[in-house]
Every structure is written in C-alpha cells, then in structure tokens.
Design a protein around this motif. Structure first.
Motif, PDB file in Angstrom:
ATOM      1  N   PHE A   1       0.818  -1.210   0.000  1.00  0.00           N
ATOM      2  CA  PHE A   1       0.000   0.000   0.000  1.00  0.00           C
ATOM      3  C   PHE A   1       0.860   1.272   0.000  1.00  0.00           C
ATOM      4  O   PHE A   1       0.338   2.350  -0.247  1.00  0.00           O
ATOM      5  N   GLY A   2       2.141   1.130   0.276  1.00  0.00           N
ATOM      6  CA  GLY A   2       3.033   2.279   0.314  1.00  0.00           C
ATOM      7  C   GLY A   2       3.859   2.418  -0.953  1.00  0.00           C
ATOM      8  O   GLY A   2       5.082   2.585  -0.901  1.00  0.00           O
ATOM      9  N   ALA A   3       3.194   2.341  -2.090  1.00  0.00           N
ATOM     10  CA  ALA A   3       3.882   2.427  -3.381  1.00  0.00           C
ATOM     11  C   ALA A   3       2.942   3.049  -4.404  1.00  0.00           C
ATOM     12  O   ALA A   3       1.728   3.156  -4.185  1.00  0.00           O
ATOM     13  N   LEU A   4       3.506   3.437  -5.543  1.00  0.00           N
ATOM     14  CA  LEU A   4       2.722   4.146  -6.565  1.00  0.00           C
ATOM     15  C   LEU A   4       1.759   3.251  -7.327  1.00  0.00           C
ATOM     16  O   LEU A   4       0.769   3.734  -7.871  1.00  0.00           O
ATOM     17  N   GLY A   5       2.061   1.959  -7.418  1.00  0.00           N
ATOM     18  CA  GLY A   5       1.236   1.090  -8.236  1.00  0.00           C
ATOM     19  C   GLY A   5       1.642   1.149  -9.703  1.00  0.00           C
ATOM     20  O   GLY A   5       2.527   1.901 -10.105  1.00  0.00           O
TER      21      GLY A   5
ATOM     22  N   TRP B   1       4.346   4.134 -14.119  1.00  0.00           N
ATOM     23  CA  TRP B   1       4.604   4.449 -15.529  1.00  0.00           C
ATOM     24  C   TRP B   1       4.527   5.957 -15.765  1.00  0.00           C
ATOM     25  O   TRP B   1       5.336   6.515 -16.521  1.00  0.00           O
ATOM     26  N   ILE B   2       3.584   6.608 -15.111  1.00  0.00           N
ATOM     27  CA  ILE B   2       3.494   8.073 -15.239  1.00  0.00           C
ATOM     28  C   ILE B   2       4.761   8.718 -14.692  1.00  0.00           C
ATOM     29  O   ILE B   2       5.328   9.630 -15.311  1.00  0.00           O
ATOM     30  N   PHE B   3       5.211   8.245 -13.537  1.00  0.00           N
ATOM     31  CA  PHE B   3       6.437   8.775 -12.944  1.00  0.00           C
ATOM     32  C   PHE B   3       7.629   8.570 -13.874  1.00  0.00           C
ATOM     33  O   PHE B   3       8.463   9.476 -14.047  1.00  0.00           O
ATOM     34  N   ALA B   4       7.725   7.387 -14.480  1.00  0.00           N
ATOM     35  CA  ALA B   4       8.853   7.092 -15.365  1.00  0.00           C
ATOM     36  C   ALA B   4       8.850   8.003 -16.589  1.00  0.00           C
ATOM     37  O   ALA B   4       9.904   8.501 -17.010  1.00  0.00           O
ATOM     38  N   VAL B   5       7.688   8.227 -17.160  1.00  0.00           N
ATOM     39  CA  VAL B   5       7.596   9.103 -18.334  1.00  0.00           C
ATOM     40  C   VAL B   5       7.979  10.531 -17.963  1.00  0.00           C
ATOM     41  O   VAL B   5       8.735  11.203 -18.683  1.00  0.00           O
ATOM     42  N   ILE B   6       7.451  11.012 -16.830  1.00  0.00           N
ATOM     43  CA  ILE B   6       7.793  12.364 -16.381  1.00  0.00           C
ATOM     44  C   ILE B   6       9.298  12.478 -16.125  1.00  0.00           C
ATOM     45  O   ILE B   6       9.934  13.485 -16.466  1.00  0.00           O
TER      46      ILE B   6
ATOM     47  N   LEU C   1      20.258   6.132 -22.706  1.00  0.00           N
ATOM     48  CA  LEU C   1      20.672   5.179 -21.675  1.00  0.00           C
ATOM     49  C   LEU C   1      19.948   5.446 -20.362  1.00  0.00           C
ATOM     50  O   LEU C   1      19.434   4.516 -19.718  1.00  0.00           O
ATOM     51  N   ILE C   2      19.900   6.717 -19.963  1.00  0.00           N
ATOM     52  CA  ILE C   2      19.237   7.055 -18.698  1.00  0.00           C
ATOM     53  C   ILE C   2      17.751   6.727 -18.763  1.00  0.00           C
ATOM     54  O   ILE C   2      17.182   6.153 -17.824  1.00  0.00           O
ATOM     55  N   CYS C   3      17.113   7.081 -19.863  1.00  0.00           N
ATOM     56  CA  CYS C   3      15.673   6.797 -19.997  1.00  0.00           C
ATOM     57  C   CYS C   3      15.410   5.295 -20.045  1.00  0.00           C
ATOM     58  O   CYS C   3      14.401   4.814 -19.515  1.00  0.00           O
ATOM     59  N   ALA C   4      16.312   4.538 -20.669  1.00  0.00           N
ATOM     60  CA  ALA C   4      16.147   3.082 -20.705  1.00  0.00           C
ATOM     61  C   ALA C   4      16.228   2.504 -19.297  1.00  0.00           C
ATOM     62  O   ALA C   4      15.467   1.586 -18.937  1.00  0.00           O
ATOM     63  N   ILE C   5      17.135   3.032 -18.480  1.00  0.00           N
ATOM     64  CA  ILE C   5      17.255   2.571 -17.090  1.00  0.00           C
ATOM     65  C   ILE C   5      15.985   2.908 -16.308  1.00  0.00           C
ATOM     66  O   ILE C   5      15.471   2.078 -15.547  1.00  0.00           O
ATOM     67  N   ILE C   6      15.468   4.118 -16.502  1.00  0.00           N
ATOM     68  CA  ILE C   6      14.258   4.536 -15.791  1.00  0.00           C
ATOM     69  C   ILE C   6      13.072   3.661 -16.178  1.00  0.00           C
ATOM     70  O   ILE C   6      12.332   3.158 -15.322  1.00  0.00           O
ATOM     71  N   LEU C   7      12.868   3.471 -17.474  1.00  0.00           N
ATOM     72  CA  LEU C   7      11.742   2.665 -17.947  1.00  0.00           C
ATOM     73  C   LEU C   7      11.915   1.194 -17.565  1.00  0.00           C
ATOM     74  O   LEU C   7      10.937   0.510 -17.232  1.00  0.00           O
TER      75      LEU C   7
ATOM     76  N   HIS D   1       3.171  -3.511  -7.379  1.00  0.00           N
ATOM     77  CA  HIS D   1       3.686  -2.623  -6.340  1.00  0.00           C
ATOM     78  C   HIS D   1       4.091  -1.271  -6.925  1.00  0.00           C
ATOM     79  O   HIS D   1       3.708  -0.227  -6.426  1.00  0.00           O
ATOM     80  N   GLY D   2       4.894  -1.307  -7.979  1.00  0.00           N
ATOM     81  CA  GLY D   2       5.428  -0.054  -8.510  1.00  0.00           C
ATOM     82  C   GLY D   2       6.516   0.503  -7.606  1.00  0.00           C
ATOM     83  O   GLY D   2       7.016  -0.169  -6.702  1.00  0.00           O
ATOM     84  N   PHE D   3       6.898   1.746  -7.842  1.00  0.00           N
ATOM     85  CA  PHE D   3       7.947   2.377  -7.039  1.00  0.00           C
ATOM     86  C   PHE D   3       7.451   2.614  -5.616  1.00  0.00           C
ATOM     87  O   PHE D   3       6.394   3.209  -5.402  1.00  0.00           O
TER      88      PHE D   3
END
Length: 463
Positions: free
Chosen positions: A205-209, A214-219, A254-260, A307-309
């Motif tokens: 329950f303590g995560a973004l889901g 995915w929204i966080f990763a895109v941002i 590279l950075i975006c690939a790591i984030i996604l 869970h998500g982040f």
C-alpha cells in the motif's frame, strides 16, 4: 579545488576508442567501475542461488510465486527499499567527509528520533487529535526532521566553535543518543504507529502502483531530456565545448532506458494475495477468485495489482536530486569543496568555515531524521535497536561510492551506488544462507578497506 564535475580520465583511457567514447559522452570512469562491480555482485549471487542452491529463478522461466533467485522482481524491489534510508544518509555523509570530517552518530540519531516520533504519536498526538487523524503523520514527519536537524546543529556547533574534533563529538553522540533512545521508553518497543505514517515505509500500500509508476517514469524521462537540452543551451551561451549530438542522444537514451526498465521491474512484482483480499475487503467488495486460496495470482484482475515504485525510493530520488543541485549548482556546494580542498585557503578567501560546518552537520542530522521516518514507518514501530551500527554502513557507502577520506572529492550518485552495493551484499548473503550478521560485517569491512585502497590507486594514476 576538486569538485563533483571533475572527471579527469585515467591514464590509458586518454586515447583509443574507449577514451574517445568517454570524452565524448563525459561519463565518469569511476561511475562505470562502480556499476560494473554492482553488476558482478548481482550476477554472482544469482548464479550461486540458482545453480549451487538449486533455487528457481525468473531468469530461467520460473513464476513469480516459485522464484527465489537474486534477480527477481520481489528481491530487487525489497533491495531498493532497504537501500533507501542508507542512501539518504550517505548523501549527507558525502558533505561531511568531503570537508574532512566524520559523523559516527547518524545511526544513533536515527534511533533516538524514531523513538521520540513513536512517543509523540502514541502518547500525545493520538489522544489529542484522535486515532487516525490525517495530520498525525505530517506533524510526526516534520518533528522527526526538525529534531534530527537540531541534534546535528548542536554537534556541528561544538565542532566549529569549541574546536572539538568531529570524531570525538560524534563518537560521544553515538553513545549519548543511543542511551537516550533507550531511556526515553525504558527499552520498550512502541507500536503500532499511525496507518498513514506507516505507508511511508513502503509495502504493497506504500507504493505508486502500476499506473502511477509508468506516469512517474515518463515524467522522469521528460525531465532528463529537459535537463540535457538546458545544459546544452547554457554551454552554447557561455561558449563551452558541446558534446557531440550522438553522444548526448546516447546518454539520454541510456538514462531513460534505465528509468523505464526500473518501472517495468517494480511493476512485475505483484501484491501478495492476502493484500489484494484486504484491499477488496476494505472497499466492501467481493474478493476475486485469484486472491483466494488456490487462485491464479497471474489472472487479469490480480496481475494489475503491481507494487510499482515504493515511497522510500521516491524519497531517496527526491533527496538525491536536491543534494546534487545543492552540491553542483549553488554557492554552498562550491564552499563545501573549497573547504575540503584546502581549509586554510578557504578561510583566507572569506568563507566562514565555522558556519559552514554547522550547516553541514545540521543537514546531516535532518537527513538522519528522514531516514528515521522511513525506518520507523517500515517497521510500523519504534525500537531502541533501530539504526544500530548504521553509521558504519553509511560511512562505508560514501567511501565505496568514491568519496575520499582525504577530503575534497565526492559525488551524490556515487554514495547512492555505494549504498546499493553494500545492501546488495547484505541481501545476497542472507539469500544464500549467510544471514549471520558476523559474516555481513566481515564482508562490509573488506569492501570498505578495498574501496579506500582503490581510491589511493586511482589518485596515483590520474596524477
């Protein structure tokens, strides 16, 4: 003066394709070395758990329910959460060590702040505001950060104005604050804590889901692109050398690939059936068959509960961004490296080194307060043992991450990677059956000495 942006290539990489690539992309060779070491640690534990212990791994096609290898979404998700509070304190320890000081008290500050936050909730806020009041967690969190900062300021003032060495002041703090944490509650555990406050520690329950992650990763990717484009524009404005377009594109990609990739990984970790059932029960709805005994957890309904982040990881990211900006884009950061490079010259140039010392230790204390919030929330309790010996892991994380004990050199991202390396060693040893703390301390001690030795070799090589 040496600072974070000084990435002089080592001899042997100044020519040839590797050297040209590093110069074009401006990647730090030490960063690549740390990432390589982390990858080797992960692969070694995965190989041992899979092929020696015979535990199924998701890399070999086992399901999430069956997989017990190191490189599983569940283990890596838990690893990220466990790294968060050590990483947060390690970012502050970078500043302390860069200025040629040390703070041995951060674990004890964390334990003491945690105990006082527990007492504040149980004995004062809940009776005054009522059980589950929405402001309880906010007041508690602000109190924790403020208390940690005040303790840090007190220690910093003794170091700066009384001339007592930081080693002695913080060693005394290690003993005093740990003892105070025991006395304030008589050694008792304070539990349970406020439900909203506990969410800060992570968990299902303590995560973004899934969607939120995915929204966080895109941002985050959009933010990365904006940062690089802004930096390129600033370089043009001041006639600084520009990265080749291909190099800039490569680093951004590279950075975006790591984030996604990280988003996909944390979303692959599905809630336990019991938590899914609890969620539906809290809504007054019928529990789906997939969350019941013998149900298929990978059905469309339950598989959507990722869970998500986790919130602690998001807090670590926010702290890392803030600390990086502070160290590389502000006068405060330049003063920190000036003091670390040559304290006498910094004083003669007009820098108030005493006030800077107080500020640095205040910041360190505040970060220990944030770590205490995460630790208490994750345990859903306040215990005297919280933060015990964590000061050693925090210092080790900063040093393993490239912060020089000689002062003047250190990076925020290095400290976080160092924390991840140490946590990976701890988690991996537990996974393969070496859960005894004695083995863990031996390995951490060896890693610390090895990191200092490698730093000495690196400095000799670039001179």
């Amino acid at each position: 003066m040496t600072n974070q942006t000084d990435h002089s290539p080592a001899r042997g990489t100044e020519s040839g394709p590797v050297g040209r690539f590093l110069r074009a992309t401006e990647l730090d060779p030490r960063l690549l070395g740390m990432v390589g070491a982390l990858a080797l640690i992960w692969l070694a534990f995965e190989a041992y758990s899979t092929f020696v212990l015979g535990r199924p791994s998701m890399l070999l096609g086992a399901s999430q329910v069956e997989a017990n290898g190191f490189l599983t979404p569940r283990n890596l998700w838990n690893l990220s959460v466990q790294t968060a509070y050590i990483g947060i304190m390690a970012t502050g320890m970078v500043l302390v060590i860069v200025t040629r000081n040390i703070d041995l008290s951060v674990g004890s500050i964390m334990g003491m702040v945690g105990m006082y936050m527990g007492l504040l909730q149980v004995e004062y806020l809940t009776p005054a505001l009522g059980l589950g009041h929405p402001s309880i967690w906010i007041i508690t969190a602000l109190f924790g950060v403020a208390m940690g900062a005040l303790i840090g300021a007190f220690q910093g003032a003794m170091i700066a104005f009384l001339g007592i060495p930081a080693f002695i002041v913080t060693l005394g703090g290690l003993l005093v604050w740990r003892g105070a944490a025991f006395l304030v509650a008589g050694g008792k555990t304070i539990a349970p804590l406020d439900e909203r406050f506990s969410l800060i520690g992570g968990g299902s329950f303590g995560a973004l889901g899934r969607t939120g992650s995915w929204i966080f990763a895109v941002i985050a990717c959009v933010f990365v692109v904006w940062i690089f484009l802004s930096g390129r524009k600033a370089r043009k404005l001041h006639d600084f050398p520009l990265r080749p377009v291909w190099a800039e594109t490569f680093v951004i990609g590279l950075i975006c690939a790591i984030i996604l990739g990280a988003a996909a990984l944390v979303n692959a970790y599905i809630w336990p059936p019991g938590n899914i059932a609890k969620y539906y029960t809290s809504l007054g709805q019928e529990v789906p068959a997939c969350a019941q005994r013998g149900g298929d957890i990978f059905s469309d309904v339950c598989a959507s509960f990722s869970h998500g982040f986790a919130y602690p990881v998001l807090i670590l990211i926010a702290v890392a961004i803030g600390m990086t900006i502070l160290m590389t884009r502000t006068r405060f950061g330049r003063y920190v490296f000036a003091i670390g490079g040559n304290p006498e010259a910094a004083t003669l140039s007009g820098i108030n080194t005493r006030i800077m010392t107080v500020k640095i230790f205040t910041l360190m204390g505040g970060l220990a307060g944030i770590a205490a919030i995460i630790g208490a929330a994750r345990q859903n309790s306040a215990t005297n043992a919280m933060g015990n010996l964590d000061e050693l892991y925090v210092i080790a994380a900063a040093v393993v991450g490239g912060t020089s004990l000689a002062g003047g050199v250190g990076t925020i991202y290095g400290a976080i990677i160092g924390a991840l390396i140490l946590t990976s060693l701890q988690t991996g040893m537990v996974l393969i059956g070496f859960g005894d703390g004695s083995y863990q301390r031996i390995v951490i001690g060896i890693a610390l000495v090895l990191a200092v030795y490698l730093d000495i070799l690196y400095r000799k090589r670039i001179k």
